[in-house]
Design a protein around this motif. Structure first.
Motif, PDB file in Angstrom:
ATOM      1  N   GLU A 105       0.823  -1.212   0.000  1.00 35.37           N
ATOM      2  CA  GLU A 105       0.000   0.000   0.000  1.00 35.37           C
ATOM      3  C   GLU A 105       0.862   1.270   0.000  1.00 35.37           C
ATOM      4  O   GLU A 105       1.938   1.292   0.596  1.00 35.37           O
ATOM      5  N   ASN A 106       0.358   2.290  -0.647  1.00 38.40           N
ATOM      6  CA  ASN A 106       1.051   3.586  -0.748  1.00 38.40           C
ATOM      7  C   ASN A 106       2.414   3.482  -1.411  1.00 38.40           C
ATOM      8  O   ASN A 106       3.349   4.210  -1.044  1.00 38.40           O
ATOM      9  N   LEU A 288       7.638   6.386  -5.596  1.00 40.95           N
ATOM     10  CA  LEU A 288       7.321   7.753  -6.013  1.00 40.95           C
ATOM     11  C   LEU A 288       6.418   8.466  -5.005  1.00 40.95           C
ATOM     12  O   LEU A 288       6.365   9.690  -4.971  1.00 40.95           O
ATOM     13  N   LEU A 289       5.698   7.707  -4.205  1.00 44.62           N
ATOM     14  CA  LEU A 289       4.786   8.331  -3.255  1.00 44.62           C
ATOM     15  C   LEU A 289       5.472   8.656  -1.926  1.00 44.62           C
ATOM     16  O   LEU A 289       4.811   9.051  -0.976  1.00 44.62           O
ATOM     17  N   ASP A 290       6.769   8.473  -1.880  1.00 52.04           N
ATOM     18  CA  ASP A 290       7.515   8.816  -0.669  1.00 52.04           C
ATOM     19  C   ASP A 290       8.370  10.045  -0.957  1.00 52.04           C
ATOM     20  O   ASP A 290       9.356   9.968  -1.683  1.00 52.04           O
ATOM     21  N   PRO A 291       7.996  11.202  -0.390  1.00 50.04           N
ATOM     22  CA  PRO A 291       8.764  12.420  -0.706  1.00 50.04           C
ATOM     23  C   PRO A 291      10.220  12.366  -0.252  1.00 50.04           C
ATOM     24  O   PRO A 291      11.027  13.183  -0.681  1.00 50.04           O
ATOM     25  N   GLU A 292      10.554  11.399   0.588  1.00 48.66           N
ATOM     26  CA  GLU A 292      11.939  11.302   1.059  1.00 48.66           C
ATOM     27  C   GLU A 292      12.751  10.286   0.263  1.00 48.66           C
ATOM     28  O   GLU A 292      13.919  10.063   0.553  1.00 48.66           O
TER      29      GLU A 292
ATOM     30  N   PHE B  43       6.499   7.981   3.349  1.00 48.75           N
ATOM     31  CA  PHE B  43       6.117   6.571   3.436  1.00 48.75           C
ATOM     32  C   PHE B  43       7.033   5.915   4.461  1.00 48.75           C
ATOM     33  O   PHE B  43       8.241   6.128   4.443  1.00 48.75           O
ATOM     34  N   ASP B  44       6.438   5.132   5.332  1.00 52.94           N
ATOM     35  CA  ASP B  44       7.255   4.473   6.353  1.00 52.94           C
ATOM     36  C   ASP B  44       7.896   3.224   5.746  1.00 52.94           C
ATOM     37  O   ASP B  44       7.306   2.148   5.719  1.00 52.94           O
ATOM     38  N   ALA B  45       9.114   3.428   5.219  1.00 54.39           N
ATOM     39  CA  ALA B  45       9.795   2.339   4.506  1.00 54.39           C
ATOM     40  C   ALA B  45      10.101   1.166   5.430  1.00 54.39           C
ATOM     41  O   ALA B  45      10.255   0.039   4.983  1.00 54.39           O
ATOM     42  N   ARG B  46      10.164   1.438   6.718  1.00 52.89           N
ATOM     43  CA  ARG B  46      10.491   0.340   7.648  1.00 52.89           C
ATOM     44  C   ARG B  46       9.301  -0.566   7.918  1.00 52.89           C
ATOM     45  O   ARG B  46       9.433  -1.608   8.548  1.00 52.89           O
ATOM     46  N   SER B  47       8.126  -0.129   7.453  1.00 55.60           N
ATOM     47  CA  SER B  47       6.926  -0.946   7.695  1.00 55.60           C
ATOM     48  C   SER B  47       6.829  -2.113   6.728  1.00 55.60           C
ATOM     49  O   SER B  47       6.028  -3.013   6.918  1.00 55.60           O
ATOM     50  N   VAL B  48       7.645  -2.082   5.654  1.00 56.34           N
ATOM     51  CA  VAL B  48       7.584  -3.169   4.666  1.00 56.34           C
ATOM     52  C   VAL B  48       8.160  -4.437   5.277  1.00 56.34           C
ATOM     53  O   VAL B  48       9.300  -4.457   5.732  1.00 56.34           O
ATOM     54  N   LYS B  49       7.318  -5.461   5.262  1.00 60.72           N
ATOM     55  CA  LYS B  49       7.780  -6.722   5.847  1.00 60.72           C
ATOM     56  C   LYS B  49       8.679  -7.431   4.831  1.00 60.72           C
ATOM     57  O   LYS B  49       8.691  -7.106   3.658  1.00 60.72           O
ATOM     58  N   LYS B  50       9.361  -8.435   5.280  1.00 59.90           N
ATOM     59  CA  LYS B  50      10.183  -9.315   4.443  1.00 59.90           C
ATOM     60  C   LYS B  50      11.398  -8.616   3.840  1.00 59.90           C
ATOM     61  O   LYS B  50      11.988  -9.139   2.909  1.00 59.90           O
ATOM     62  N   HIS B 164      23.360   9.853  -6.616  1.00 57.54           N
ATOM     63  CA  HIS B 164      24.688   9.286  -6.889  1.00 57.54           C
ATOM     64  C   HIS B 164      24.867   8.115  -5.916  1.00 57.54           C
ATOM     65  O   HIS B 164      24.464   8.200  -4.769  1.00 57.54           O
ATOM     66  N   GLY B 165      25.487   7.060  -6.412  1.00 54.77           N
ATOM     67  CA  GLY B 165      25.631   5.882  -5.557  1.00 54.77           C
ATOM     68  C   GLY B 165      24.326   5.137  -5.480  1.00 54.77           C
ATOM     69  O   GLY B 165      23.397   5.405  -6.235  1.00 54.77           O
ATOM     70  N   LYS B 166      24.252   4.186  -4.580  1.00 59.36           N
ATOM     71  CA  LYS B 166      22.999   3.435  -4.487  1.00 59.36           C
ATOM     72  C   LYS B 166      22.849   2.787  -3.130  1.00 59.36           C
ATOM     73  O   LYS B 166      23.786   2.708  -2.351  1.00 59.36           O
ATOM     74  N   ARG B 167      21.627   2.299  -2.921  1.00 58.92           N
ATOM     75  CA  ARG B 167      21.335   1.587  -1.693  1.00 58.92           C
ATOM     76  C   ARG B 167      21.862   0.168  -1.763  1.00 58.92           C
ATOM     77  O   ARG B 167      22.069  -0.377  -2.843  1.00 58.92           O
ATOM     78  N   VAL B 168      22.035  -0.438  -0.625  1.00 60.78           N
ATOM     79  CA  VAL B 168      22.434  -1.838  -0.585  1.00 60.78           C
ATOM     80  C   VAL B 168      21.168  -2.691  -0.539  1.00 60.78           C
ATOM     81  O   VAL B 168      20.382  -2.600   0.402  1.00 60.78           O
ATOM     82  N   SER B 169      20.944  -3.434  -1.528  1.00 62.28           N
ATOM     83  CA  SER B 169      19.894  -4.463  -1.719  1.00 62.28           C
ATOM     84  C   SER B 169      18.422  -4.067  -1.511  1.00 62.28           C
ATOM     85  O   SER B 169      17.566  -4.637  -2.159  1.00 62.28           O
ATOM     86  N   ASN B 170      18.074  -3.149  -0.626  1.00 64.49           N
ATOM     87  CA  ASN B 170      16.649  -2.855  -0.409  1.00 64.49           C
ATOM     88  C   ASN B 170      16.303  -1.411  -0.735  1.00 64.49           C
ATOM     89  O   ASN B 170      17.043  -0.504  -0.392  1.00 64.49           O
ATOM     90  N   TRP B 171      15.133  -1.217  -1.341  1.00 64.93           N
ATOM     91  CA  TRP B 171      14.632   0.148  -1.474  1.00 64.93           C
ATOM     92  C   TRP B 171      13.839   0.521  -0.233  1.00 64.93           C
ATOM     93  O   TRP B 171      13.652   1.695   0.074  1.00 64.93           O
ATOM     94  N   ALA B 172      13.322  -0.487   0.476  1.00 65.21           N
ATOM     95  CA  ALA B 172      12.562  -0.243   1.697  1.00 65.21           C
ATOM     96  C   ALA B 172      13.432  -0.566   2.899  1.00 65.21           C
ATOM     97  O   ALA B 172      14.595  -0.904   2.762  1.00 65.21           O
ATOM     98  N   GLY B 173      12.844  -0.479   4.056  1.00 63.45           N
ATOM     99  CA  GLY B 173      13.603  -0.773   5.265  1.00 63.45           C
ATOM    100  C   GLY B 173      14.541   0.371   5.592  1.00 63.45           C
ATOM    101  O   GLY B 173      14.397   1.478   5.084  1.00 63.45           O
ATOM    102  N   GLU B 174      15.510   0.080   6.432  1.00 65.01           N
ATOM    103  CA  GLU B 174      16.459   1.111   6.813  1.00 65.01           C
ATOM    104  C   GLU B 174      17.340   1.468   5.627  1.00 65.01           C
ATOM    105  O   GLU B 174      17.739   0.590   4.861  1.00 65.01           O
TER     106      GLU B 174
END
Lengths: 322, 204
Positions: A105-106, A288-292, B43-50, B164-174
């Motif tokens: 979601e979102n 895209l829906l996350d401004p951060e 968006f609370d990226a840390r809320s994504v499970k798995k 510039h640069g990139k994240r390590v393995s996840n777009w979500a989470g920490e």
């Protein structure tokens, strides 16, 4: 010895005939009953009783008569996944896990490609082939990298088949793949509704519903779709076993396929394989829906453009310049 | 008199109405980009499970980005022969010795041609376990972005934001991102030329 089996068979057929049903479910039931009957016949004839063949036959029949993915209930999704996993085990002795993760979601996925940073190493392509279990025989690739002359922005002017030491001075590299358009022409062109846009923006294909007419391929202005010419051949040790129903699972022959932003990864919070593999960090992926998010930073702070923006397909794939 | 005015007023009015309607119609024909621009709630990226945990060693960055704190890949354990003070102690190390023993493989190709950087432009002269910026502040090897950013400030701004640069393995989470030296060899930061990992086949 055969009488209880015969009775069983008869009750199955009676059930099918007596229950109120649609044409589709009638055919399905009747065929399964037939398969079961023939299996009973086969086991009756053969002394050893090869049960796997009858099981496989039954599973394949059930697979053949299943619904469109979007019409399936959660229970039916679970069943088809179970069948597919079992079939993979029977047919190729593979232990695969097929997921049906729904969109988060979102979340609306967006992708950005840095044309001033890409050096044409093609590690993204190699990673994509491996992750998505693409056919090694026909050498299917979802991503293409074009070596471009300075000042040109249309990939058709570039060299899409270079193989020499990269980067070459005074050239730049431009990656092209499915852009997951908001107003996707491929979706409109599909006569069987086998392709659609998921709420998180990923344009997917139900491989079992696709009839392989290739209208979508003709409709796509970005050359983002691929036709599956043969049954995919993947070396067993290279097979990605973590799969998604709409993603990198085994695709039947003669269907359309395409980049799915690695749906099996991204719906679990991971980056697509191409982004993870890129050694120069030219690929940015996010919500895209996350401004951060990183993708929003790129859209707000960089010079961005989309390919063929004037035709109104609204791709969710931006090119940017440092 | 009034009757004469009305026929003139009607086309004017209808024109106005048409203009208004078209402007409304245009306003209604929204792109998904408008919806995106309107979302201000993070968006609370840390809320994504798995989300797959990052197994590589990371450290909390000393700076912040738009979403607050983040982590970078640690660097020190990847440097062979760290700690440097094991050799660079009280006794001075002769250049010849050093060349033979340790740093013979280092080719400095950093900085403008003819004006390449030397070791102590980045490494602390007194304490080799640290880097040192132009203001003489000691910088830990894990936080090399503080040093690189003093010249490459534009890249650092992009790196903080994520262009510039990139994240390590996840777009979500920490948020865990690559450190400067995870991708660039600090002694020769440009990527060297090589053959592509694969080749493209003709599409038709």
């Amino acid at each position: 010895m055969s009488s209880p089996k015969k009775n069983e068979k008869q009750t199955v057929i009676q059930d099918v005939l007596e229950k109120p049903s649609s044409r589709r479910s009638f055919l399905k039931g009747a065929s399964i009953a037939m398969a079961a009957g023939s299996a009973a016949l086969a086991t009756g004839c053969m002394a050893t009783g090869d049960t796997t063949t009858s099981e496989e036959m039954k599973l394949r029949w059930q697979e053949y008569f299943k619904k469109h993915y979007r019409l399936m209930t959660a229970e039916e999704k679970k069943e088809t996944v179970k069948r597919l996993e079992r079939l993979a085990k029977i047919q190729n002795d593979l232990d695969v896990q097929i997921g049906t993760d729904p969109p988060i979601e979102n979340v609306l996925y967006g992708y950005a490609f840095n044309i001033s940073r890409c050096e044409g190493f093609m590690e993204c392509v190699a990673a994509c082939v491996k992750e998505n279990n693409l056919d090694r025989k026909t050498n299917t690739q979802y991503i293409r990298i074009f070596e471009m002359e300075p000042g040109k922005l249309d990939p058709s002017t570039g060299d899409g088949q270079f193989y020499h030491k990269v980067p070459v001075e005074n050239k730049f590299y431009m990656g092209v793949q499915c852009f997951h358009c908001e107003n996707a022409p491929c979706i409109k062109a599909c006569p069987t509704k086998a392709t659609w846009r998921e709420p998180d923006g990923i344009v997917v294909v139900d491989y079992n519903w696709c009839i392989g007419c290739r209208y979508c391929q003709a409709a796509c202005p970005y050359f983002g779709r691929r036709f599956n010419w043969s049954q995919g051949e993947v070396p067993k040790e290279e097979l990605t076993t973590k799969q998604h129903y709409l993603g990198n699972r085994r695709r039947p022959k003669g269907k359309m396929e395409k980049c799915t932003f690695c749906i099996q990864r991204t719906r679990k919070g991971r980056l697509p394989a191409c982004v993870e593999a890129c050694p120069t960090g030219s690929r940015v992926f996010g919500n895209l829906l996350d401004p951060e998010s990183e993708i929003r930073f790129v859209l707000e702070h960089k010079k961005v453009f989309r390919m063929k923006e004037n035709i109104g397909t609204e791709p969710k794939f931006w090119y940017f310049i440092d | 008199m009034k009757k004469q005015i009305i026929p003139f007023a009607i086309p004017g009015l209808s024109l106005l109405l048409m203009l208004l309607l078209t402007s409304f119609a245009l306003a209604n024909e929204k792109s998904f980009l408008d919806t995106i621009k309107k979302t201000v709630k993070p968006f609370d990226a840390r809320s994504v499970k798995k989300v797959r945990p990052v197994t590589r060693k990371t450290v909390l960055a000393l700076e912040e980005y738009r979403g607050g704190s983040f982590r970078v890949l640690a660097r020190k354990q990847e440097i062979k022969r760290y700690k440097c003070s094991n050799c660079h102690g009280e006794k001075p190390v002769l250049v010849k010795q050093g060349f033979e023993l340790t740093h013979g493989n280092v080719i400095i190709n950093h900085g403008r041609a003819g004006n390449e950087l030397s070791c102590i432009d980045c490494h602390s002269e007194d304490d080799r376990d640290f880097l040192e910026d132009k203001k003489g502040r000691k910088i830990d090897f894990d936080h090399s972005y503080k040093l690189c950013g003093q010249c490459h400030f534009r890249q650092k701004r992009d790196w903080l934001g994520g262009a510039h640069g990139k994240r390590v393995s996840n777009w979500a989470g920490e948020r865990v991102i690559y450190n400067c030296a995870s991708c660039h060899n600090p002694h020769s930061p440009r990527f060297s030329k090589r053959f592509p990992a694969t080749y493209s086949v003709p599409l038709n």
